[in-house]
Motif scaffolding. Structure first.
Motif, short mmCIF file in Angstrom:
data_model
loop_
_atom_site.label_atom_id
_atom_site.label_comp_id
_atom_site.label_asym_id
_atom_site.label_seq_id
_atom_site.Cartn_x
_atom_site.Cartn_y
_atom_site.Cartn_z
N ALA A 87 33.82 36.37 28.25
CA ALA A 87 32.79 35.33 28.39
C ALA A 87 33.41 33.95 28.27
N TRP A 88 34.32 33.78 27.32
CA TRP A 88 34.98 32.48 27.15
C TRP A 88 35.80 32.12 28.38
N LEU A 89 36.54 33.09 28.90
CA LEU A 89 37.36 32.84 30.09
C LEU A 89 36.48 32.49 31.29
N GLU A 90 35.36 33.20 31.45
CA GLU A 90 34.46 32.90 32.55
C GLU A 90 33.95 31.47 32.46
N GLU A 91 33.58 31.05 31.26
CA GLU A 91 33.09 29.68 31.07
C GLU A 91 34.13 28.64 31.45
N HIS A 92 35.40 29.02 31.34
CA HIS A 92 36.48 28.09 31.66
C HIS A 92 37.07 28.34 33.05
N GLY A 93 36.36 29.14 33.85
CA GLY A 93 36.77 29.36 35.22
C GLY A 93 38.08 30.10 35.38
N ARG A 94 38.40 30.95 34.41
CA ARG A 94 39.69 31.66 34.43
C ARG A 94 39.47 33.14 34.70
N GLY A 95 40.20 33.67 35.65
CA GLY A 95 40.08 35.07 36.01
C GLY A 95 40.41 35.27 37.48
N VAL A 96 40.20 36.47 37.96
CA VAL A 96 40.43 36.78 39.37
C VAL A 96 39.30 36.16 40.19
N ARG A 97 39.66 35.28 41.13
CA ARG A 97 38.63 34.59 41.91
C ARG A 97 38.05 35.55 42.94
N VAL A 98 36.72 35.65 42.94
CA VAL A 98 36.03 36.59 43.82
C VAL A 98 34.98 35.92 44.69
N GLY A 99 34.92 34.59 44.66
CA GLY A 99 33.93 33.87 45.45
C GLY A 99 34.35 32.43 45.66
N ALA A 100 33.53 31.69 46.40
CA ALA A 100 33.87 30.32 46.76
C ALA A 100 33.72 29.34 45.61
N GLU A 101 32.80 29.59 44.69
CA GLU A 101 32.55 28.66 43.60
C GLU A 101 33.59 28.83 42.48
N PRO A 102 33.92 27.75 41.78
CA PRO A 102 34.88 27.84 40.67
C PRO A 102 34.47 28.84 39.60
N THR A 103 33.17 29.05 39.47
CA THR A 103 32.68 29.98 38.45
C THR A 103 32.69 31.44 38.90
N HIS A 104 33.04 31.65 40.16
CA HIS A 104 33.04 33.02 40.70
C HIS A 104 34.36 33.71 40.37
N VAL A 105 34.50 34.09 39.11
CA VAL A 105 35.72 34.73 38.64
C VAL A 105 35.35 35.99 37.85
N VAL A 106 36.28 36.91 37.83
CA VAL A 106 36.16 38.09 36.97
C VAL A 106 37.41 38.15 36.10
N PRO A 107 37.31 37.75 34.84
CA PRO A 107 38.48 37.83 33.97
C PRO A 107 38.89 39.28 33.73
N VAL A 108 40.16 39.56 33.87
CA VAL A 108 40.70 40.88 33.54
C VAL A 108 41.36 40.75 32.17
N VAL A 109 40.79 41.43 31.20
CA VAL A 109 41.23 41.28 29.80
C VAL A 109 41.64 42.65 29.26
N PRO A 110 42.89 43.02 29.39
CA PRO A 110 43.35 44.27 28.80
C PRO A 110 43.20 44.23 27.28
N ALA A 111 42.85 45.37 26.72
CA ALA A 111 42.63 45.43 25.27
C ALA A 111 43.05 46.79 24.75
N ALA A 112 43.41 46.81 23.48
CA ALA A 112 43.73 48.07 22.79
C ALA A 112 43.31 47.93 21.34
N CYS A 113 42.98 49.07 20.73
CA CYS A 113 42.42 49.05 19.38
C CYS A 113 43.23 49.90 18.42
N ILE A 114 43.09 49.58 17.15
CA ILE A 114 43.61 50.42 16.08
C ILE A 114 42.44 51.07 15.35
N PHE A 115 42.72 52.14 14.63
CA PHE A 115 41.69 52.77 13.80
C PHE A 115 41.74 52.17 12.40
#
Length: 342
Positions: A87-115
């Motif tokens: 959500a933070w990255l989207e608000e800052h226009g950061r991610g894979v651009r998928v449309g004409a508008e600067p806000t048209h992005v899909v951030p790819v955020v790899p994640a991993a967890c511990i128990f």
């Protein structure tokens, strides 16, 4: 000037969100890439990983760069923290651009967890999107090249290594070529970082550290750990996570090789590793600021070797920086409490 941390790779920032007290003992750590992202890859060796968006990092697939990597507590529930980062990255226009508008992005955020579920006393106290957002905001607010907090912070807050307290550790080096390599680790393993005969840290033995804890100190530590094991009444659970980064200009395939080789650094510092209920996962990031030596197909070797060495050193620092915990979810002495500062 360097700070011996992941942030020595210019452009990378690290932010922690830590939650303790009232049943909490967990958190999230975010590695934020520079504007434009960083080439990313992953290598999973544990048999029980909890991850998100790792398939996107396969060199055969479309995505070339990512804007952030999330390491989190909370087991699979904690992966929700990546939503706050997205959500933070989207608000800052950061991610894979998928449309004409600067806000048209899909951030790819790899994640991993511990128990770390229940280690603060409340099984349901685990990171969510708000915790992830707090971590990425902390990263964005940090100064370039800022020191990185180690020990019981962020994703390392509830980490344990065998029966001692684990946490976050980081380290870096500059190669003769001028290329910077760095690592950040969240050490939370079923295996132990402590060599059982002497009480020395495996990672320090392999780094050539001379000297061992006094026999009396080691025997007292063994008695204390036996008591803790009986008190806790349940075995420790996984996982060790790492981000290895460089300013070298790497392809996704080269970054994946770096992630894979870096697992050797875990195996040097924790035994056993990569079991069926571990989720050991290493991400690699390359910012591309420095070219590898032209015409040398083996120029990557120095980066690979350094990555593994730095993971070992980061694990040692995580264990040494950790503070003891004695709470409703269990008791975990720190290595420093048992053996001294060293």
């Amino acid at each position: 000037m360097t700070v011996d941390a992941l942030t020595d790779v210019v452009g990378l920032r690290v932010g922690h969100a830590t939650r303790t007290g009232k049943g909490w003992l967990t958190g999230t750590t975010v590695v934020l890439a520079p504007e434009g992202g960083a080439v990313a890859a992953v290598d999973v060796r544990g048999g029980g990983p909890g991850t998100k968006e790792t398939d996107a990092l396969d060199p055969r697939n479309l995505v070339q760069k990512v804007d952030a990597v999330v390491l989190t507590g909370g087991s699979a529930y904690g992966l929700d923290s990546a939503s706050g980062v997205m959500a933070w990255l989207e608000e800052h226009g950061r991610g894979v651009r998928v449309g004409a508008e600067p806000t048209h992005v899909v951030p790819v955020v790899p994640a991993a967890c511990i128990f770390d579920l229940g280690r603060g006393g409340d099984f349901r106290a685990r990171p969510d999107a708000a915790v992830g957002r707090a971590a990425v905001e902390a990263a964005a607010a940090s100064a370039p090249g800022a020191p990185v907090a180690e020990g019981c912070v962020g994703a390392g807050t509830g980490a344990t290594v065998g029966q001692v307290k684990g946490g976050v550790g980081t380290a870096s080096t500059v190669l003769d070529s001028g290329i910077t390599v760095a690592a950040l680790v969240v050490c939370n393993a079923v295996g132990s970082a402590v060599e059982p005969v002497t009480g020395a840290l495996y990672g320090e033995l392999l780094q050539g550290r001379i000297g061992h804890p006094a026999p009396g100190v080691h025997e007292a530590a063994r008695r204390r750990l036996a008591e803790v094991t009986a008190e806790n009444g349940h075995p420790p659970l996984n996982t060790t996570l790492a981000v290895v980064a460089t300013d070298a200009d790497l392809t996704k395939a080269q970054a994946q090789k770096l992630a894979g080789t870096a697992h050797d650094g875990i195996a040097r510092a924790v035994r056993p590793v990569h079991l069926l209920h571990d989720g050991d996962t290493v991400f690699a990031l390359a910012t591309g600021a420095r070219a590898l030596a032209a015409g040398s197909p083996l120029a990557l070797n120095d980066v690979l070797a350094a990555g593994a060495d730095l993971v070992t050193r980061a694990i040692v620092r995580a264990v040494r920086a950790a503070e003891p915990v004695d709470g409703p979810g269990g008791t975990w002495p720190s290595y420093g409490e048992l053996y001294g500062a060293g």
